[in-house]
Scaffold this motif. Structure first.
Motif, short mmCIF file in Angstrom:
data_model
loop_
_atom_site.label_atom_id
_atom_site.label_comp_id
_atom_site.label_asym_id
_atom_site.label_seq_id
_atom_site.Cartn_x
_atom_site.Cartn_y
_atom_site.Cartn_z
N VAL A 170 0.84 -1.20 0.00
CA VAL A 170 0.00 0.00 0.00
C VAL A 170 0.87 1.25 0.00
CG1 VAL A 170 -1.58 1.38 1.42
CG2 VAL A 170 -2.04 -1.05 1.05
N VAL A 171 1.88 1.27 0.85
CA VAL A 171 2.78 2.42 0.93
C VAL A 171 3.50 2.63 -0.40
CG1 VAL A 171 4.90 3.25 2.03
CG2 VAL A 171 3.05 2.32 3.43
N ARG A 172 3.94 1.55 -0.99
CA ARG A 172 4.63 1.65 -2.29
C ARG A 172 3.69 2.17 -3.37
NH1 ARG A 172 6.43 -3.00 -2.09
NH2 ARG A 172 4.83 -4.10 -3.30
N ASP A 173 2.48 1.66 -3.42
CA ASP A 173 1.52 2.07 -4.44
C ASP A 173 1.14 3.55 -4.32
OD1 ASP A 173 1.56 -0.51 -5.39
OD2 ASP A 173 -0.39 -1.07 -4.52
N LEU A 174 1.18 4.07 -3.12
CA LEU A 174 0.85 5.48 -2.90
C LEU A 174 2.07 6.40 -3.03
CD1 LEU A 174 -1.65 5.22 0.10
CD2 LEU A 174 -2.19 5.65 -2.30
N GLY A 175 3.22 5.82 -3.35
CA GLY A 175 4.42 6.62 -3.53
C GLY A 175 5.01 7.17 -2.25
N LEU A 176 4.83 6.46 -1.14
CA LEU A 176 5.27 6.95 0.16
C LEU A 176 6.44 6.17 0.74
CD1 LEU A 176 1.76 7.64 1.77
CD2 LEU A 176 3.39 9.32 0.90
N THR A 177 7.03 5.28 -0.03
CA THR A 177 8.15 4.48 0.48
C THR A 177 9.31 5.35 0.91
OG1 THR A 177 7.51 2.59 -0.90
CG2 THR A 177 9.76 2.62 -0.05
N ALA A 178 9.65 6.35 0.12
CA ALA A 178 10.77 7.22 0.46
C ALA A 178 10.50 7.99 1.75
CB ALA A 178 11.04 8.19 -0.69
N GLU A 179 9.25 8.35 1.98
CA GLU A 179 8.90 9.08 3.21
C GLU A 179 9.06 8.18 4.43
OE1 GLU A 179 8.65 12.11 2.86
OE2 GLU A 179 8.12 12.32 0.73
N VAL A 180 8.71 6.90 4.28
CA VAL A 180 8.93 5.96 5.37
C VAL A 180 10.42 5.78 5.62
CG1 VAL A 180 8.70 3.54 6.05
CG2 VAL A 180 6.75 4.73 5.05
N GLU A 181 11.18 5.60 4.55
CA GLU A 181 12.62 5.39 4.69
C GLU A 181 13.31 6.59 5.30
OE1 GLU A 181 13.77 4.33 0.74
OE2 GLU A 181 13.15 2.22 0.97
N ALA A 182 12.80 7.79 5.04
CA ALA A 182 13.38 9.02 5.60
C ALA A 182 12.93 9.26 7.04
CB ALA A 182 13.00 10.21 4.73
N GLY A 183 12.03 8.43 7.55
CA GLY A 183 11.54 8.59 8.90
C GLY A 183 10.45 9.64 9.05
N HIS A 184 9.85 10.06 7.94
CA HIS A 184 8.80 11.07 7.99
C HIS A 184 7.41 10.47 8.20
CE1 HIS A 184 11.60 13.71 5.33
NE2 HIS A 184 11.93 13.76 6.60
N LEU A 185 7.30 9.16 8.15
CA LEU A 185 6.01 8.50 8.27
C LEU A 185 6.16 7.19 9.03
CD1 LEU A 185 2.97 8.28 7.47
CD2 LEU A 185 3.72 7.16 5.36
N SER A 186 5.34 7.02 10.06
CA SER A 186 5.27 5.79 10.84
C SER A 186 3.86 5.26 10.78
CB SER A 186 5.65 6.04 12.31
OG SER A 186 6.94 6.61 12.42
#
Length: 320
Positions: free
Chosen positions: A69-85
Motif C-alpha cells: 500500500v505504501v509503495r503504491d501510494l508513492g510513500l516508500t521514500a517518506e517511510v525510509e526518511a523517517g517522515h512516516l510511521s
C-alpha cells in the motif's frame, strides 16, 4: 517540543449540537454509579503481567500488504526518511491479532493524539474511585477527545494529576510508555501555553507517541485490559462520533458501514491519527504519524487501502 498543539484547522472543527450532546452526557453519567463497583473489583483482580504480548503478533502477509500500500501510494521514500510511521493491527479474531508496522517504534511529537493518555488516566482514576464520572467531568473528557479541546485536556490532566499520569503510563499493568520499546505514549505538558513540566525520559518530547504503543492502546482497550469492561465501554463512547472530519475519517468516507473510535492530532507539520475501526465482523486498528506539510493528506489516502487489507473486497464492493 514545548509549544502547545493548536488543534486541527478551523474548517474541520465542529461543535456539539445542543439537542444531542447533553443527552449523551446524561446517558453516560447514568451508567457511572453501576460502573464504579465493577471497576473497583476489576482493579483488584487485574493481572499486571497480562498486557504485554502484541509484540509477538507480527504477520508476514499483513506486513507485505502494508508495504505494498505504501509503495503504491508513492510513500516508500517518506517511510525510509523517517517522515512516516504506521501500524495496522487486524483484531477481527480476538485470540489471534495480526500486526504490521513501518517505523513502529519510532517516537515522535504527536500533537493532540496523546490526549488518549489523559483519557486513560481519567478512567484509571475513576476505576479506583478517585475521579467521579459525572456529567460535568464526562463533558470535558468528551470535548477533549471528539473536538480536541486544549482547554478541556488541561482540565482533565489536572484532575488526573500531572505527576500521576506518567506513573499510570509506565505501570507494569499498562506499560504504554516503556524504555525497552523506545518509549510510547507520553504527556509531559499541559495543552496550554506553559512550558513542559516533564518531557519523556528518552526523547524529551512533551506530547509523544510511537505507532506501536498507540495501536496497543486500542488493542488493550478492545480487550478490556486497560480498565474494567464497563469503563472500557464508556471510554469507547468518548472516542466515537469524531467531531473533526479529516485524515482517517475523510479517507474512510468511501467505505460506508464503518464504525470508528478515533483520536487525531495536528500541529504545524506534525500530523497524527489513530482509530479502532469496526466493519461488520471485521475489526482493526490503524495508526499514522507523519512529519511533513502533506502528512494529513497522506493519512487520508492511506485509510481506505489499509481498511481493504482487513475487510474482504466483496464487503467493500457491496458497501456493507
Amino acid at each position: 517540543m514545548t509549544t502547545a498543539e493548536a488543534g486541527s484547522a478551523k474548517p474541520h472543527r465542529t461543535t456539539p449540537t445542543s439537542d444531542t450532546f447533553p443527552n449523551l452526557l446524561r446517558r453516560l453519567a447514568s451508567l457511572c454509579t453501576a460502573f464504579a463497583l465493577a471497576a473497583s473489583a476489576w482493579a483488584a483482580a487485574a493481572d499486571p503481567g497480562a498486557a504485554r504480548d502484541l509484540d509477538d503478533r507480527s504477520d508476514p502477509a499483513l506486513q507485505r500488504g502494508l508495504e505494498s500500500v505504501v509503495r503504491d501510494l508513492g510513500l516508500t521514500a517518506e517511510v525510509e526518511a523517517g517522515h512516516l510511521s504506521l501500524a495496522l493491527v487486524d483484531i477481527s479474531r480476538a485470540d489471534a491479532p495480526r500486526l504490521a508496522m513501518l517505523n513502529g517504534h519510532a517516537m515522535v511529537y504527536a500533537a493532540s493524539l496523546p490526549k488518549i493518555a489523559i483519557l486513560l488516566g481519567a478512567f484509571v482514576e475513576a476505576g479506583y474511585g478517585r475521579l467521579r464520572l459525572d456529567a460535568a467531568h464526562l463533558g470535558e473528557i468528551t470535548k477533549m477527545i471528539r473536538f480536541s479541546s486544549n482547554e478541556a485536556a488541561t482540565h482533565v490532566l489536572d484532575w488526573v494529576g500531572r505527576e500521576r499520569l506518567p506513573d499510570i503510563l509506565q505501570s507494569p499493568a499498562i506499560a504504554l510508555y516503556d524504555a525497552k520499546r523506545n518509549g510510547g505514549l507520553w504527556v509531559g505538558k499541559s495543552y496550554g501555553r506553559e512550558n513542559a513540566y516533564q518531557p519523556d525520559p528518552l526523547h524529551h518530547l512533551s506530547h509523544g507517541a510511537t505507532a506501536f504503543q498507540v495501536a496497543r492502546f486500542y488493542w488493550l482497550l478492545d480487550n478490556d485490559r486497560l480498565v474494567s469492561p464497563e469503563l472500557s465501554a464508556l471510554m469507547k463512547q468518548t472516542l466515537s462520533q469524531p467531531g473533526i472530519r479529516h485524515k482517517f475519517v475523510k479517507g474512510l468516507e468511501s467505505r460506508p458501514g464503518v464504525e470508528m473510535y478515533r483520536k487525531s492530532g495536528t500541529w504545524q507539520d506534525f500530523h497524527a491519527d489513530s482509530a479502532l475501526v469496526e466493519h461488520g465482523a471485521y475489526k482493526f486498528v490503524i495508526v499514522g504519524l507523519a512529519h511533513h506539510r502533506d502528512g494529513g493528506e497522506w493519512l487520508a489516502r492511506l485509510a481506505a487501502p489499509l481498511h481493504d487489507l482487513v475487510v474482504p473486497p466483496e464487503r467493500v464492493a457491496a458497501g456493507r
